[in-house]
Motif scaffolding. Sequence first.
Motif, PDB file in Angstrom:
ATOM      1  N   UNK A  35     -19.039 -81.919 -18.417  1.00 53.02           N
ATOM      2  CA  UNK A  35     -18.518 -83.225 -17.978  1.00 53.02           C
ATOM      3  C   UNK A  35     -16.982 -83.111 -17.851  1.00 53.02           C
ATOM      4  N   UNK A  36     -16.254 -82.421 -18.375  1.00 54.42           N
ATOM      5  CA  UNK A  36     -14.875 -82.265 -18.143  1.00 54.42           C
ATOM      6  C   UNK A  36     -14.508 -80.627 -18.053  1.00 54.42           C
ATOM      7  N   UNK A  37     -14.848 -80.473 -16.623  1.00 52.82           N
ATOM      8  CA  UNK A  37     -14.413 -79.168 -16.073  1.00 52.82           C
ATOM      9  C   UNK A  37     -13.121 -78.589 -16.062  1.00 52.82           C
ATOM     10  N   UNK A  38     -12.086 -79.639 -16.082  1.00 56.87           N
ATOM     11  CA  UNK A  38     -10.746 -79.235 -15.765  1.00 56.87           C
ATOM     12  C   UNK A  38     -10.067 -79.198 -17.018  1.00 56.87           C
ATOM     13  N   UNK A  39     -10.449 -79.157 -18.441  1.00 52.73           N
ATOM     14  CA  UNK A  39      -9.889 -79.151 -19.651  1.00 52.73           C
ATOM     15  C   UNK A  39      -9.328 -77.898 -20.121  1.00 52.73           C
ATOM     16  N   UNK A  40      -7.959 -77.890 -20.341  1.00 52.53           N
ATOM     17  CA  UNK A  40      -7.433 -76.662 -20.972  1.00 52.53           C
ATOM     18  C   UNK A  40      -7.314 -76.892 -22.319  1.00 52.53           C
ATOM     19  N   UNK A  41      -7.729 -75.908 -23.153  1.00 55.34           N
ATOM     20  CA  UNK A  41      -7.438 -76.047 -24.638  1.00 55.34           C
ATOM     21  C   UNK A  41      -5.991 -76.277 -25.275  1.00 55.34           C
ATOM     22  N   UNK A  42      -5.547 -76.791 -25.960  1.00 56.67           N
ATOM     23  CA  UNK A  42      -4.411 -76.986 -26.659  1.00 56.67           C
ATOM     24  C   UNK A  42      -4.187 -75.552 -27.404  1.00 56.67           C
ATOM     25  N   UNK A  43      -2.736 -75.584 -27.338  1.00 59.26           N
ATOM     26  CA  UNK A  43      -2.567 -74.157 -28.348  1.00 59.26           C
ATOM     27  C   UNK A  43      -2.451 -74.294 -29.456  1.00 59.26           C
ATOM     28  N   UNK A  44      -3.358 -73.604 -30.384  1.00 60.12           N
ATOM     29  CA  UNK A  44      -3.168 -73.788 -31.931  1.00 60.12           C
ATOM     30  C   UNK A  44      -1.922 -73.118 -32.284  1.00 60.12           C
ATOM     31  N   UNK A  45      -1.293 -73.887 -33.372  1.00 56.71           N
ATOM     32  CA  UNK A  45      -0.079 -73.202 -34.177  1.00 56.71           C
ATOM     33  C   UNK A  45      -0.435 -72.025 -34.767  1.00 56.71           C
ATOM     34  N   UNK A  46       0.584 -71.413 -34.976  1.00 61.04           N
ATOM     35  CA  UNK A  46       0.628 -70.097 -35.652  1.00 61.04           C
ATOM     36  C   UNK A  46       0.821 -70.294 -37.295  1.00 61.04           C
ATOM     37  N   UNK A  47       0.112 -69.797 -37.939  1.00 60.70           N
ATOM     38  CA  UNK A  47       0.258 -70.321 -39.578  1.00 60.70           C
ATOM     39  C   UNK A  47       1.116 -68.885 -40.145  1.00 60.70           C
ATOM     40  N   UNK A  48       2.172 -69.125 -40.457  1.00 63.90           N
ATOM     41  CA  UNK A  48       2.914 -68.018 -41.006  1.00 63.90           C
ATOM     42  C   UNK A  48       2.774 -67.733 -42.442  1.00 63.90           C
ATOM     43  N   UNK A  49       2.523 -68.483 -43.414  1.00 62.22           N
ATOM     44  CA  UNK A  49       2.261 -68.532 -44.680  1.00 62.22           C
ATOM     45  C   UNK A  49       0.844 -68.751 -44.972  1.00 62.22           C
ATOM     46  N   UNK A  50       0.025 -67.677 -44.947  1.00 61.76           N
ATOM     47  CA  UNK A  50      -1.459 -68.030 -45.329  1.00 61.76           C
ATOM     48  C   UNK A  50      -1.846 -67.609 -46.801  1.00 61.76           C
ATOM     49  N   UNK A  51      -0.609 -67.759 -47.764  1.00 57.98           N
ATOM     50  CA  UNK A  51      -1.055 -67.446 -49.020  1.00 57.98           C
ATOM     51  C   UNK A  51      -1.504 -68.720 -49.582  1.00 57.98           C
ATOM     52  N   UNK A  52      -2.498 -68.694 -50.599  1.00 49.69           N
ATOM     53  CA  UNK A  52      -2.947 -70.235 -51.134  1.00 49.69           C
ATOM     54  C   UNK A  52      -2.046 -70.243 -52.403  1.00 49.69           C
ATOM     55  N   UNK A  53      -1.629 -71.459 -52.313  1.00 52.49           N
ATOM     56  CA  UNK A  53      -0.563 -71.791 -53.563  1.00 52.49           C
ATOM     57  C   UNK A  53      -1.553 -71.887 -54.927  1.00 52.49           C
ATOM     58  N   UNK A  54      -1.078 -71.438 -56.020  1.00 50.45           N
ATOM     59  CA  UNK A  54      -1.707 -71.490 -57.190  1.00 50.45           C
ATOM     60  C   UNK A  54      -1.783 -73.075 -57.681  1.00 50.45           C
ATOM     61  N   UNK A  55      -2.995 -73.530 -57.768  1.00 53.98           N
ATOM     62  CA  UNK A  55      -3.010 -75.167 -58.071  1.00 53.98           C
ATOM     63  C   UNK A  55      -2.435 -75.326 -59.562  1.00 53.98           C
ATOM     64  N   UNK A  56      -2.517 -74.416 -60.507  1.00 56.13           N
ATOM     65  CA  UNK A  56      -1.971 -74.673 -61.847  1.00 56.13           C
ATOM     66  C   UNK A  56      -0.575 -74.207 -61.963  1.00 56.13           C
TER      67      UNK A  56
END
Length: 56
Positions: A35-56
């Motif tokens: 249905x949409x042959x001319x669609x180009x995917x948007x560029x995904x942002x780079x995640x620099x900090x992938x560390x999960x913060x401590x919720x406590x």
Amino acid sequence: MLIQNKEHLTMEGLSKIVAIKASMNTGLSDELKAAFPDITPVQRPNVLNCRIKDPY
């Protein structure tokens, strides 16, 4: 934001949504690719900090 501004009601807004879907993990289905042959995917942002913060 697209939906709040009612951009999804136009063909250009719908194309933006499909481009976002194309950049997600599973990409576009065969039906959407046809249905949409001319669609180009948007560029995904780079995640620099992938560390999960401590919720406590």
